[in-house]
Design a protein around this motif. Structure first.
Motif, PDB file in Angstrom:
ATOM      1  N   ARG A   1     -86.920 -33.442   0.425  1.00  0.00           N
ATOM      2  CA  ARG A   1     -87.506 -32.834  -0.068  1.00  0.00           C
ATOM      3  C   ARG A   1     -85.564 -31.706  -0.062  1.00  0.00           C
ATOM      4  NH1 ARG A   1     -90.973 -29.508  -3.143  1.00  0.00           N
ATOM      5  NH2 ARG A   1     -90.265 -27.720  -2.289  1.00  0.00           N
ATOM      6  N   LYS A   2     -85.132 -32.144   0.735  1.00  0.00           N
ATOM      7  CA  LYS A   2     -83.640 -31.294   0.335  1.00  0.00           C
ATOM      8  C   LYS A   2     -83.399 -32.666  -0.771  1.00  0.00           C
ATOM      9  CE  LYS A   2     -79.631 -30.844   3.106  1.00  0.00           C
ATOM     10  NZ  LYS A   2     -78.940 -30.892   4.437  1.00  0.00           N
ATOM     11  N   ASP A   3     -83.203 -33.873  -0.942  1.00  0.00           N
ATOM     12  CA  ASP A   3     -82.705 -34.150  -2.416  1.00  0.00           C
ATOM     13  C   ASP A   3     -83.108 -34.237  -3.253  1.00  0.00           C
ATOM     14  OD1 ASP A   3     -81.206 -35.279  -0.065  1.00  0.00           O
ATOM     15  OD2 ASP A   3     -82.215 -37.380  -0.380  1.00  0.00           O
ATOM     16  N   PHE A   4     -84.837 -33.655  -3.514  1.00  0.00           N
ATOM     17  CA  PHE A   4     -85.172 -33.498  -4.837  1.00  0.00           C
ATOM     18  C   PHE A   4     -85.075 -32.229  -4.642  1.00  0.00           C
ATOM     19  CE2 PHE A   4     -89.030 -31.447  -6.161  1.00  0.00           C
ATOM     20  CZ  PHE A   4     -89.515 -32.309  -7.672  1.00  0.00           C
ATOM     21  N   CYS A   5     -84.645 -31.162  -3.365  1.00  0.00           N
ATOM     22  CA  CYS A   5     -84.112 -29.566  -4.371  1.00  0.00           C
ATOM     23  C   CYS A   5     -82.689 -29.617  -4.648  1.00  0.00           C
ATOM     24  CB  CYS A   5     -84.449 -28.958  -2.914  1.00  0.00           C
ATOM     25  SG  CYS A   5     -86.450 -27.991  -2.504  1.00  0.00           S
ATOM     26  N   PHE A   6     -82.272 -30.782  -4.384  1.00  0.00           N
ATOM     27  CA  PHE A   6     -80.610 -30.416  -4.735  1.00  0.00           C
ATOM     28  C   PHE A   6     -80.768 -30.738  -6.316  1.00  0.00           C
ATOM     29  CE2 PHE A   6     -77.401 -33.145  -6.373  1.00  0.00           C
ATOM     30  CZ  PHE A   6     -76.114 -32.065  -5.586  1.00  0.00           C
ATOM     31  N   VAL A   7     -81.001 -31.779  -6.788  1.00  0.00           N
ATOM     32  CA  VAL A   7     -81.687 -32.076  -8.069  1.00  0.00           C
ATOM     33  C   VAL A   7     -82.470 -31.030  -9.304  1.00  0.00           C
ATOM     34  CG1 VAL A   7     -82.398 -33.614  -9.454  1.00  0.00           C
ATOM     35  CG2 VAL A   7     -81.663 -34.728  -7.494  1.00  0.00           C
ATOM     36  N   VAL A   8     -83.181 -30.122  -8.414  1.00  0.00           N
ATOM     37  CA  VAL A   8     -83.627 -28.967  -8.968  1.00  0.00           C
ATOM     38  C   VAL A   8     -82.536 -28.176  -9.449  1.00  0.00           C
ATOM     39  CG1 VAL A   8     -86.060 -27.365  -9.043  1.00  0.00           C
ATOM     40  CG2 VAL A   8     -86.158 -30.254  -8.435  1.00  0.00           C
ATOM     41  N   ASN A   9     -82.235 -27.699  -8.213  1.00  0.00           N
ATOM     42  CA  ASN A   9     -80.686 -26.291  -8.340  1.00  0.00           C
ATOM     43  C   ASN A   9     -80.296 -26.791  -9.251  1.00  0.00           C
ATOM     44  OD1 ASN A   9     -82.480 -25.026  -6.708  1.00  0.00           O
ATOM     45  ND2 ASN A   9     -81.426 -25.491  -5.101  1.00  0.00           N
ATOM     46  N   LYS A  10     -79.850 -28.541  -9.561  1.00  0.00           N
ATOM     47  CA  LYS A  10     -78.688 -28.698 -10.590  1.00  0.00           C
ATOM     48  C   LYS A  10     -78.871 -28.697 -11.894  1.00  0.00           C
ATOM     49  CE  LYS A  10     -74.829 -31.115 -11.937  1.00  0.00           C
ATOM     50  NZ  LYS A  10     -73.598 -29.713 -12.084  1.00  0.00           N
ATOM     51  N   ILE A  11     -81.023 -29.580 -12.115  1.00  0.00           N
ATOM     52  CA  ILE A  11     -80.831 -28.697 -13.455  1.00  0.00           C
ATOM     53  C   ILE A  11     -81.023 -27.582 -13.856  1.00  0.00           C
ATOM     54  CG2 ILE A  11     -83.161 -28.904 -14.885  1.00  0.00           C
ATOM     55  CD1 ILE A  11     -83.197 -31.693 -13.416  1.00  0.00           C
ATOM     56  N   ALA A  12     -81.442 -26.266 -13.127  1.00  0.00           N
ATOM     57  CA  ALA A  12     -81.889 -24.707 -12.634  1.00  0.00           C
ATOM     58  C   ALA A  12     -80.552 -24.532 -13.479  1.00  0.00           C
ATOM     59  CB  ALA A  12     -82.514 -24.024 -11.950  1.00  0.00           C
ATOM     60  N   SER A  13     -79.186 -24.745 -12.675  1.00  0.00           N
ATOM     61  CA  SER A  13     -77.710 -24.462 -13.494  1.00  0.00           C
ATOM     62  C   SER A  13     -77.681 -24.907 -14.783  1.00  0.00           C
ATOM     63  CB  SER A  13     -76.440 -25.149 -12.300  1.00  0.00           C
ATOM     64  OG  SER A  13     -76.680 -25.920 -12.967  1.00  0.00           O
ATOM     65  N   ILE A  14     -78.005 -25.939 -14.788  1.00  0.00           N
ATOM     66  CA  ILE A  14     -77.798 -26.687 -16.422  1.00  0.00           C
ATOM     67  C   ILE A  14     -78.581 -25.888 -17.234  1.00  0.00           C
ATOM     68  CG2 ILE A  14     -78.303 -28.640 -18.068  1.00  0.00           C
ATOM     69  CD1 ILE A  14     -77.091 -30.390 -15.732  1.00  0.00           C
ATOM     70  N   CYS A  15     -80.346 -25.154 -16.981  1.00  0.00           N
ATOM     71  CA  CYS A  15     -80.431 -24.492 -17.586  1.00  0.00           C
ATOM     72  C   CYS A  15     -80.688 -23.122 -18.111  1.00  0.00           C
ATOM     73  CB  CYS A  15     -81.880 -25.120 -17.443  1.00  0.00           C
ATOM     74  SG  CYS A  15     -82.801 -26.372 -17.971  1.00  0.00           S
ATOM     75  N   GLU A  16     -79.226 -22.428 -17.074  1.00  0.00           N
ATOM     76  CA  GLU A  16     -79.290 -21.418 -17.495  1.00  0.00           C
ATOM     77  C   GLU A  16     -78.037 -21.040 -18.097  1.00  0.00           C
ATOM     78  OE1 GLU A  16     -77.495 -19.844 -13.720  1.00  0.00           O
ATOM     79  OE2 GLU A  16     -80.238 -20.346 -12.179  1.00  0.00           O
ATOM     80  N   ASP A  17     -76.932 -21.953 -18.567  1.00  0.00           N
ATOM     81  CA  ASP A  17     -75.908 -21.763 -20.085  1.00  0.00           C
ATOM     82  C   ASP A  17     -76.393 -22.488 -20.845  1.00  0.00           C
ATOM     83  OD1 ASP A  17     -73.722 -22.188 -20.574  1.00  0.00           O
ATOM     84  OD2 ASP A  17     -72.844 -23.302 -20.108  1.00  0.00           O
ATOM     85  N   PRO A  18     -76.153 -21.752 -21.828  1.00  0.00           N
ATOM     86  CA  PRO A  18     -77.266 -22.370 -23.471  1.00  0.00           C
ATOM     87  C   PRO A  18     -76.208 -23.308 -23.717  1.00  0.00           C
ATOM     88  CG  PRO A  18     -76.193 -19.691 -23.396  1.00  0.00           C
ATOM     89  CD  PRO A  18     -75.537 -20.466 -22.341  1.00  0.00           C
ATOM     90  N   PHE A  19     -75.140 -23.792 -23.310  1.00  0.00           N
ATOM     91  CA  PHE A  19     -74.850 -24.527 -24.251  1.00  0.00           C
ATOM     92  C   PHE A  19     -74.794 -26.525 -23.540  1.00  0.00           C
ATOM     93  CE2 PHE A  19     -71.191 -20.740 -25.514  1.00  0.00           C
ATOM     94  CZ  PHE A  19     -71.850 -21.163 -26.319  1.00  0.00           C
ATOM     95  N   ARG A  20     -74.908 -25.999 -22.287  1.00  0.00           N
ATOM     96  CA  ARG A  20     -75.164 -26.743 -21.228  1.00  0.00           C
ATOM     97  C   ARG A  20     -76.704 -27.344 -21.472  1.00  0.00           C
ATOM     98  NH1 ARG A  20     -73.134 -26.181 -16.253  1.00  0.00           N
ATOM     99  NH2 ARG A  20     -74.490 -28.404 -15.611  1.00  0.00           N
ATOM    100  N   LYS A  21     -78.141 -26.393 -21.839  1.00  0.00           N
ATOM    101  CA  LYS A  21     -78.863 -26.212 -22.135  1.00  0.00           C
ATOM    102  C   LYS A  21     -79.229 -27.372 -23.152  1.00  0.00           C
ATOM    103  CE  LYS A  21     -83.397 -23.599 -22.650  1.00  0.00           C
ATOM    104  NZ  LYS A  21     -84.292 -22.571 -21.973  1.00  0.00           N
ATOM    105  N   ILE A  22     -78.666 -26.752 -24.292  1.00  0.00           N
ATOM    106  CA  ILE A  22     -78.843 -27.484 -25.675  1.00  0.00           C
ATOM    107  C   ILE A  22     -78.322 -28.946 -25.536  1.00  0.00           C
ATOM    108  CG2 ILE A  22     -78.031 -28.207 -27.496  1.00  0.00           C
ATOM    109  CD1 ILE A  22     -77.254 -24.676 -27.622  1.00  0.00           C
ATOM    110  N   VAL A  23     -77.155 -29.642 -25.103  1.00  0.00           N
ATOM    111  CA  VAL A  23     -77.014 -31.034 -24.743  1.00  0.00           C
ATOM    112  C   VAL A  23     -77.963 -31.557 -24.009  1.00  0.00           C
ATOM    113  CG1 VAL A  23     -75.462 -32.390 -23.374  1.00  0.00           C
ATOM    114  CG2 VAL A  23     -75.122 -30.333 -25.064  1.00  0.00           C
TER     115      VAL A  23
END
Length: 134
Positions: A1-23
């Protein structure tokens, strides 16, 4: 569960940045996107809510992202040790004579044996002079 949330939080930080989200969305174009990871899932991971169960598609997307972008690095230290060096501030007479003699020999070519020889020859010369004068 902790590892899964780590990956989800990483993806969430990518999706917050518009440039990284496009890539990110170009790379995973037909597989998943930022909308796959809903706000409820991100909130549940931030609060570590163990009651929230993500869908199979979300789990597969997180596993795919982790396989593509994370690495497991194992570091092996053989025997962690250190050598403690203690310095003695007192110096003995033999060490002093050795150091002094070594420095004199190194800098001037003079040694303690040479000093004793000079004193010996001076004593011989003085003795011969005293014997002649009598």
């Amino acid at each position: 569960r902790k590892d899964f949330c780590f990956v989800v939080n990483k993806i969430a930080s990518i999706c917050e940045d518009p440039f990284r989200k496009i890539v990110f969305e170009r790379k995973y174009l037909r597989k998943f996107s930022c909308s796959t990871f809903s706000g409820n899932l991100i909130d549940a991971c931030k609060t570590l809510d163990h009651e929230y169960n993500p869908s199979v598609d979300v789990e597969k997307a997180a596993v795919q992202y982790a396989r593509d972008n994370l690495a497991l690095v194992k570091v092996f230290l053989r025997d962690p040790f250190f050598t403690q060096i203690a310095r003695d501030k007192r110096i003995g007479i033999s060490q002093f004579l050795g150091n002094a003699g070594g420095l004199m020999g190194l800098t001037t070519g003079f040694s303690i044996v040479s000093g004793v020889e000079i004193l010996y020859h001076l004593a011989l010369t003085m003795t011969k002079m005293c014997i002649r004068n009598k």
